[in-house]
Design a protein around this motif. Structure first.
Motif, PDB file in Angstrom:
ATOM      1  N   SER A  68       0.826  -1.209   0.000  1.00  9.85           N
ATOM      2  CA  SER A  68       0.000   0.000   0.000  1.00  9.85           C
ATOM      3  C   SER A  68       0.859   1.257   0.000  1.00  9.85           C
ATOM      4  O   SER A  68       0.383   2.338   0.317  1.00  9.85           O
ATOM      5  CB  SER A  68      -0.914   0.004   1.233  1.00  9.85           C
ATOM      6  N   ARG A  69       2.126   1.079  -0.308  1.00 13.19           N
ATOM      7  CA  ARG A  69       3.095   2.174  -0.463  1.00 13.19           C
ATOM      8  C   ARG A  69       3.439   2.883   0.836  1.00 13.19           C
ATOM      9  O   ARG A  69       3.699   4.083   0.863  1.00 13.19           O
ATOM     10  CB  ARG A  69       2.614   3.170  -1.508  1.00 13.19           C
ATOM     11  N   PHE A  70       3.426   2.150   1.934  1.00 10.16           N
ATOM     12  CA  PHE A  70       3.928   2.682   3.196  1.00 10.16           C
ATOM     13  C   PHE A  70       5.424   2.424   3.231  1.00 10.16           C
ATOM     14  O   PHE A  70       5.883   1.338   2.892  1.00 10.16           O
ATOM     15  CB  PHE A  70       3.271   1.963   4.384  1.00 10.16           C
ATOM     16  N   ASN A  71       6.187   3.430   3.635  1.00 11.92           N
ATOM     17  CA  ASN A  71       7.624   3.227   3.754  1.00 11.92           C
ATOM     18  C   ASN A  71       7.947   2.728   5.167  1.00 11.92           C
ATOM     19  O   ASN A  71       7.063   2.628   6.024  1.00 11.92           O
ATOM     20  CB  ASN A  71       8.391   4.508   3.398  1.00 11.92           C
ATOM     21  N   ASP A  72       9.215   2.426   5.422  1.00 20.17           N
ATOM     22  CA  ASP A  72       9.616   1.864   6.719  1.00 20.17           C
ATOM     23  C   ASP A  72       9.308   2.813   7.872  1.00 20.17           C
ATOM     24  O   ASP A  72       8.899   2.369   8.951  1.00 20.17           O
ATOM     25  CB  ASP A  72      11.102   1.514   6.711  1.00 20.17           C
ATOM     26  N   ASP A  73       9.501   4.126   7.668  1.00 17.02           N
ATOM     27  CA  ASP A  73       9.206   5.093   8.734  1.00 17.02           C
ATOM     28  C   ASP A  73       7.721   5.086   9.084  1.00 17.02           C
ATOM     29  O   ASP A  73       7.342   5.160  10.257  1.00 17.02           O
ATOM     30  CB  ASP A  73       9.608   6.513   8.315  1.00 17.02           C
ATOM     31  N   MET A  74       6.872   4.992   8.083  1.00 14.09           N
ATOM     32  CA  MET A  74       5.432   4.986   8.328  1.00 14.09           C
ATOM     33  C   MET A  74       5.000   3.704   9.036  1.00 14.09           C
ATOM     34  O   MET A  74       4.172   3.736   9.952  1.00 14.09           O
ATOM     35  CB  MET A  74       4.674   5.152   7.013  1.00 14.09           C
ATOM     36  N   ILE A  75       5.565   2.575   8.622  1.00 16.89           N
ATOM     37  CA  ILE A  75       5.229   1.305   9.268  1.00 16.89           C
ATOM     38  C   ILE A  75       5.638   1.346  10.734  1.00 16.89           C
ATOM     39  O   ILE A  75       4.855   0.980  11.620  1.00 16.89           O
ATOM     40  CB  ILE A  75       5.889   0.125   8.517  1.00 16.89           C
ATOM     41  N   ALA A  76       6.857   1.791  11.003  1.00 13.85           N
ATOM     42  CA  ALA A  76       7.325   1.875  12.387  1.00 13.85           C
ATOM     43  C   ALA A  76       6.482   2.861  13.185  1.00 13.85           C
ATOM     44  O   ALA A  76       6.183   2.630  14.359  1.00 13.85           O
ATOM     45  CB  ALA A  76       8.800   2.282  12.416  1.00 13.85           C
ATOM     46  N   ALA A  77       6.071   3.949  12.550  1.00 14.04           N
ATOM     47  CA  ALA A  77       5.260   4.958  13.238  1.00 14.04           C
ATOM     48  C   ALA A  77       3.895   4.406  13.616  1.00 14.04           C
ATOM     49  O   ALA A  77       3.340   4.777  14.651  1.00 14.04           O
ATOM     50  CB  ALA A  77       5.108   6.194  12.355  1.00 14.04           C
ATOM     51  N   PHE A  78       3.345   3.509  12.819  1.00 11.33           N
ATOM     52  CA  PHE A  78       2.017   2.969  13.082  1.00 11.33           C
ATOM     53  C   PHE A  78       2.016   1.777  14.029  1.00 11.33           C
ATOM     54  O   PHE A  78       1.210   1.715  14.954  1.00 11.33           O
ATOM     55  CB  PHE A  78       1.342   2.532  11.769  1.00 11.33           C
ATOM     56  N   PHE A  79       2.864   0.803  13.785  1.00  8.73           N
ATOM     57  CA  PHE A  79       2.705  -0.492  14.435  1.00  8.73           C
ATOM     58  C   PHE A  79       2.829  -0.440  15.953  1.00  8.73           C
ATOM     59  O   PHE A  79       1.899  -0.839  16.659  1.00  8.73           O
ATOM     60  CB  PHE A  79       3.695  -1.504  13.847  1.00  8.73           C
ATOM     61  N   VAL A  80       3.947  -0.016  16.465  1.00 11.84           N
ATOM     62  CA  VAL A  80       4.157  -0.068  17.921  1.00 11.84           C
ATOM     63  C   VAL A  80       3.165   0.829  18.668  1.00 11.84           C
ATOM     64  O   VAL A  80       2.499   0.356  19.601  1.00 11.84           O
ATOM     65  CB  VAL A  80       5.625   0.265  18.281  1.00 11.84           C
ATOM     66  N   PRO A  81       2.999   2.095  18.289  1.00 12.25           N
ATOM     67  CA  PRO A  81       2.037   2.919  19.028  1.00 12.25           C
ATOM     68  C   PRO A  81       0.595   2.404  18.916  1.00 12.25           C
ATOM     69  O   PRO A  81      -0.152   2.453  19.897  1.00 12.25           O
ATOM     70  CB  PRO A  81       2.160   4.304  18.387  1.00 12.25           C
ATOM     71  N   SER A  82       0.205   1.907  17.767  1.00 13.14           N
ATOM     72  CA  SER A  82      -1.164   1.419  17.586  1.00 13.14           C
ATOM     73  C   SER A  82      -1.436   0.222  18.478  1.00 13.14           C
ATOM     74  O   SER A  82      -2.467   0.148  19.160  1.00 13.14           O
ATOM     75  CB  SER A  82      -1.412   1.038  16.130  1.00 13.14           C
ATOM     76  N   VAL A  83      -0.521  -0.730  18.464  1.00 17.69           N
ATOM     77  CA  VAL A  83      -0.709  -1.934  19.280  1.00 17.69           C
ATOM     78  C   VAL A  83      -0.644  -1.578  20.761  1.00 17.69           C
ATOM     79  O   VAL A  83      -1.466  -2.049  21.559  1.00 17.69           O
ATOM     80  CB  VAL A  83       0.335  -3.012  18.912  1.00 17.69           C
ATOM     81  N   THR A  84       0.285  -0.735  21.143  1.00 21.23           N
ATOM     82  CA  THR A  84       0.416  -0.349  22.546  1.00 21.23           C
ATOM     83  C   THR A  84      -0.840   0.349  23.050  1.00 21.23           C
ATOM     84  O   THR A  84      -1.314   0.070  24.154  1.00 21.23           O
ATOM     85  CB  THR A  84       1.643   0.572  22.730  1.00 21.23           C
ATOM     86  N   ALA A  85      -1.425   1.227  22.245  1.00 18.66           N
ATOM     87  CA  ALA A  85      -2.582   2.007  22.683  1.00 18.66           C
ATOM     88  C   ALA A  85      -3.914   1.280  22.504  1.00 18.66           C
ATOM     89  O   ALA A  85      -4.786   1.389  23.358  1.00 18.66           O
ATOM     90  CB  ALA A  85      -2.624   3.333  21.928  1.00 18.66           C
ATOM     91  N   LEU A  86      -4.082   0.548  21.402  1.00 20.32           N
ATOM     92  CA  LEU A  86      -5.396   0.005  21.073  1.00 20.32           C
ATOM     93  C   LEU A  86      -5.551  -1.493  21.335  1.00 20.32           C
ATOM     94  O   LEU A  86      -6.667  -1.951  21.565  1.00 20.32           O
ATOM     95  CB  LEU A  86      -5.730   0.294  19.602  1.00 20.32           C
ATOM     96  N   CYS A  87      -4.476  -2.234  21.263  1.00 18.97           N
ATOM     97  CA  CYS A  87      -4.589  -3.686  21.494  1.00 18.97           C
ATOM     98  C   CYS A  87      -3.320  -4.207  22.166  1.00 18.97           C
ATOM     99  O   CYS A  87      -2.551  -4.964  21.568  1.00 18.97           O
ATOM    100  CB  CYS A  87      -4.885  -4.431  20.196  1.00 18.97           C
TER     101      CYS A  87
END
Length: 138
Positions: free
Chosen positions: A107-126
């Motif tokens: 979906s054209r996410f670069n490494d910075d975007m993936i790192a920005a999403f994954f850890v904070p999203s999982v930590t906060a939401l699941c």
């Protein structure tokens, strides 16, 4: 001979395709109006207002946007939170972290975007899925 036959068949075909006019055969056909299709316009149902984002969700969106540097400047908080929720939904469904990363890259996410999403999203939401990061993939 073949040419003449072809011309005759072409003439017959053209005559058969030409518009014809005919008089109504009965007085009833003149007096009764032809049926007209009714036209209705589709009107979408009014949309319910979207629920407000919580303070925690807004803080998460800001954190993700800042971590992604300039890649998410034009993305709304609501869109960021929706992507974060999709990460948790996919983990709930049993999709591996590697498969999620591959999907994000497609979906054209670069490494910075993936790192920005994954850890904070999982930590906060699941946070129940925080163990997926034990391998150090993200």
């Amino acid at each position: 001979m073949r040419r003449a036959l072809a011309l005759v068949l072409l003439a017959i075909a053209l005559v058969g395709c030409s518009p014809t006019t005919s008089e109504p055969t009965s007085p009833q056909a003149v007096d009764s109006p032809s049926p007209r299709p009714s036209v209705t316009q589709w009107t979408p149902a009014p949309e319910a207002p979207l629920p407000e984002l919580s303070e925690a969700e807004i803080a998460l969106a800001v954190q993700i946007r800042e971590a992604a540097i300039d890649d998410l400047n034009r993305v709304s908080d609501r869109s960021i939170i929706e992507i974060s929720r999709q990460i948790c939904q996919n983990l709930d469904a049993g999709i591996t972290l590697g498969d999620l990363e591959a999907g994000f890259r497609q979906s054209r996410f670069n490494d910075d975007m993936i790192a920005a999403f994954f850890v904070p999203s999982v930590t906060a939401l699941c946070p129940e899925h925080a163990g997926v990061f034990d391998d150090g993939d993200v």
